[in-house]
Write a protein that holds these residues in place. Structure first.
Motif, PDB file in Angstrom:
ATOM      1  N   CYS A   1      46.067  34.046  46.987  1.00  0.00           N
ATOM      2  CA  CYS A   1      46.629  35.199  47.708  1.00  0.00           C
ATOM      3  C   CYS A   1      47.222  34.775  49.044  1.00  0.00           C
ATOM      4  O   CYS A   1      47.516  35.615  49.882  1.00  0.00           O
ATOM      5  CB  CYS A   1      45.543  36.231  47.993  1.00  0.00           C
ATOM      6  N   GLY A   2      47.336  33.502  49.285  1.00  0.00           N
ATOM      7  CA  GLY A   2      47.820  33.037  50.580  1.00  0.00           C
ATOM      8  C   GLY A   2      46.666  32.764  51.521  1.00  0.00           C
ATOM      9  O   GLY A   2      45.515  32.657  51.111  1.00  0.00           O
ATOM     10  N   PHE A   3      46.980  32.657  52.791  1.00  0.00           N
ATOM     11  CA  PHE A   3      45.970  32.331  53.798  1.00  0.00           C
ATOM     12  C   PHE A   3      44.859  33.366  53.835  1.00  0.00           C
ATOM     13  O   PHE A   3      45.111  34.567  53.773  1.00  0.00           O
ATOM     14  CB  PHE A   3      46.603  32.240  55.190  1.00  0.00           C
ATOM     15  N   PHE A   4      43.623  32.895  53.966  1.00  0.00           N
ATOM     16  CA  PHE A   4      42.462  33.771  54.152  1.00  0.00           C
ATOM     17  C   PHE A   4      42.312  33.962  55.657  1.00  0.00           C
ATOM     18  O   PHE A   4      41.824  33.081  56.357  1.00  0.00           O
ATOM     19  CB  PHE A   4      41.207  33.122  53.549  1.00  0.00           C
ATOM     20  N   LEU A   5      42.756  35.111  56.157  1.00  0.00           N
ATOM     21  CA  LEU A   5      42.828  35.316  57.598  1.00  0.00           C
ATOM     22  C   LEU A   5      41.710  36.171  58.166  1.00  0.00           C
ATOM     23  O   LEU A   5      41.397  36.059  59.352  1.00  0.00           O
ATOM     24  CB  LEU A   5      44.186  35.925  57.968  1.00  0.00           C
ATOM     25  N   ASN A   6      41.146  37.070  57.347  1.00  0.00           N
ATOM     26  CA  ASN A   6      40.069  37.909  57.882  1.00  0.00           C
ATOM     27  C   ASN A   6      39.138  38.372  56.770  1.00  0.00           C
ATOM     28  O   ASN A   6      39.495  38.387  55.600  1.00  0.00           O
ATOM     29  CB  ASN A   6      40.641  39.112  58.659  1.00  0.00           C
ATOM     30  N   GLU A   7      37.957  38.728  57.190  1.00  0.00           N
ATOM     31  CA  GLU A   7      36.903  39.128  56.257  1.00  0.00           C
ATOM     32  C   GLU A   7      37.250  40.391  55.472  1.00  0.00           C
ATOM     33  O   GLU A   7      36.705  40.615  54.393  1.00  0.00           O
ATOM     34  CB  GLU A   7      35.582  39.320  57.003  1.00  0.00           C
ATOM     35  N   GLU A   8      38.124  41.223  55.990  1.00  0.00           N
ATOM     36  CA  GLU A   8      38.509  42.454  55.290  1.00  0.00           C
ATOM     37  C   GLU A   8      39.097  42.158  53.913  1.00  0.00           C
ATOM     38  O   GLU A   8      39.015  42.982  53.014  1.00  0.00           O
ATOM     39  CB  GLU A   8      39.524  43.244  56.116  1.00  0.00           C
ATOM     40  N   ASN A   9      39.683  40.971  53.764  1.00  0.00           N
ATOM     41  CA  ASN A   9      40.320  40.595  52.497  1.00  0.00           C
ATOM     42  C   ASN A   9      39.459  39.674  51.640  1.00  0.00           C
ATOM     43  O   ASN A   9      39.940  39.120  50.659  1.00  0.00           O
ATOM     44  CB  ASN A   9      41.668  39.915  52.781  1.00  0.00           C
ATOM     45  N   ARG A  10      38.195  39.506  52.000  1.00  0.00           N
ATOM     46  CA  ARG A  10      37.328  38.586  51.263  1.00  0.00           C
ATOM     47  C   ARG A  10      37.265  38.924  49.771  1.00  0.00           C
ATOM     48  O   ARG A  10      37.394  38.042  48.917  1.00  0.00           O
ATOM     49  CB  ARG A  10      35.910  38.565  51.841  1.00  0.00           C
ATOM     50  N   ALA A  11      37.057  40.179  49.431  1.00  0.00           N
ATOM     51  CA  ALA A  11      36.926  40.573  48.019  1.00  0.00           C
ATOM     52  C   ALA A  11      38.197  40.243  47.233  1.00  0.00           C
ATOM     53  O   ALA A  11      38.123  39.760  46.097  1.00  0.00           O
ATOM     54  CB  ALA A  11      36.587  42.053  47.904  1.00  0.00           C
ATOM     55  N   LEU A  12      39.340  40.454  47.838  1.00  0.00           N
ATOM     56  CA  LEU A  12      40.619  40.145  47.190  1.00  0.00           C
ATOM     57  C   LEU A  12      40.739  38.645  46.918  1.00  0.00           C
ATOM     58  O   LEU A  12      41.102  38.222  45.812  1.00  0.00           O
ATOM     59  CB  LEU A  12      41.770  40.614  48.086  1.00  0.00           C
ATOM     60  N   HIS A  13      40.396  37.827  47.919  1.00  0.00           N
ATOM     61  CA  HIS A  13      40.476  36.376  47.768  1.00  0.00           C
ATOM     62  C   HIS A  13      39.413  35.844  46.802  1.00  0.00           C
ATOM     63  O   HIS A  13      39.677  34.928  46.032  1.00  0.00           O
ATOM     64  CB  HIS A  13      40.345  35.693  49.131  1.00  0.00           C
ATOM     65  N   ARG A  14      38.233  36.425  46.839  1.00  0.00           N
ATOM     66  CA  ARG A  14      37.169  36.007  45.911  1.00  0.00           C
ATOM     67  C   ARG A  14      37.597  36.286  44.473  1.00  0.00           C
ATOM     68  O   ARG A  14      37.440  35.445  43.596  1.00  0.00           O
ATOM     69  CB  ARG A  14      35.858  36.739  46.240  1.00  0.00           C
ATOM     70  N   ASP A  15      38.143  37.472  44.252  1.00  0.00           N
ATOM     71  CA  ASP A  15      38.612  37.832  42.913  1.00  0.00           C
ATOM     72  C   ASP A  15      39.701  36.871  42.441  1.00  0.00           C
ATOM     73  O   ASP A  15      39.687  36.421  41.295  1.00  0.00           O
ATOM     74  CB  ASP A  15      39.118  39.278  42.908  1.00  0.00           C
ATOM     75  N   ALA A  16      40.627  36.542  43.336  1.00  0.00           N
ATOM     76  CA  ALA A  16      41.701  35.611  42.969  1.00  0.00           C
ATOM     77  C   ALA A  16      41.136  34.232  42.629  1.00  0.00           C
ATOM     78  O   ALA A  16      41.567  33.596  41.661  1.00  0.00           O
ATOM     79  CB  ALA A  16      42.716  35.512  44.109  1.00  0.00           C
TER      80      ALA A  16
END
Length: 167
Positions: A61-76
């Motif tokens: 999903c691109g750069f992991f910049l903040n914890e708010e997007n953790r679930a999105l990045h984990r799923d990816a």
């Protein structure tokens, strides 16, 4: 074999690309999997997609910049690892570019990556991993570890990433 390109210096993805081209150049089936990069058409993505014998999967999903997007990045990361697991059969080599970042950030768990590595070994697929922060347990498992060490980098002088150099 299990090969790892790690360290804080530039060149990990470039080393993976070279390894993939070397194997494909021998007519061997190769899959190149990117964990953190999105489909931004980085130079290596364009060329790997064009090369016969290399299957490209871009799962990040691109750069992991903040914890708010953790679930999105984990799923990816999980979906990317599942894709990699499903596509091991018939390969000579699979490259997991930036998988160590996903591991370091907790987007993948140790047991998840270890399960994949065991399956790859059982299927006699050479696995190539890249990213920073190589854990000691994975270093112990690896057959080859190369560390890229930064001595000097233009971004420290405020020079932005350049097409054809960083992407």
């Amino acid at each position: 074999m299990l090969l790892v390109y790690t360290g804080d210096g530039k060149g990990k993805t470039s080393a993976c690309v070279g390894q993939a081209i070397r194997a494909a150049g021998q007519g061997l089936p190769v899959a190149f999997v990117q964990f953190m990069k999105s489909d931004v058409q980085a130079g290596e993505q364009k060329m790997l997609a064009a090369l016969t014998g290399i299957t490209l999967h871009i799962g990040g999903c691109g750069f992991f910049l903040n914890e708010e997007n953790r679930a999105l990045h984990r799923d990816a990361a999980l979906r990317t690892l599942e894709w990699a697991t499903r596509h091991l059969d018939g390969l000579f080599m699979m490259l997991l570019d930036e998988v160590l970042y996903a591991l370091q950030l907790g987007l993948l768990e140790r047991r998840e990556l270890e399960n994949f590595l065991v399956q790859g070994k059982q299927k006699q697929v050479h696995l190539v991993l890249s990213g920073r922060a190589l854990p000691s347990w994975l270093e112990d498992m690896a057959d080859l570890v190369t560390e890229m060490r930064e001595i000097k980098h233009p971004w420290r002088k405020g020079i932005k990433a350049q097409p054809g150099i960083e992407f």
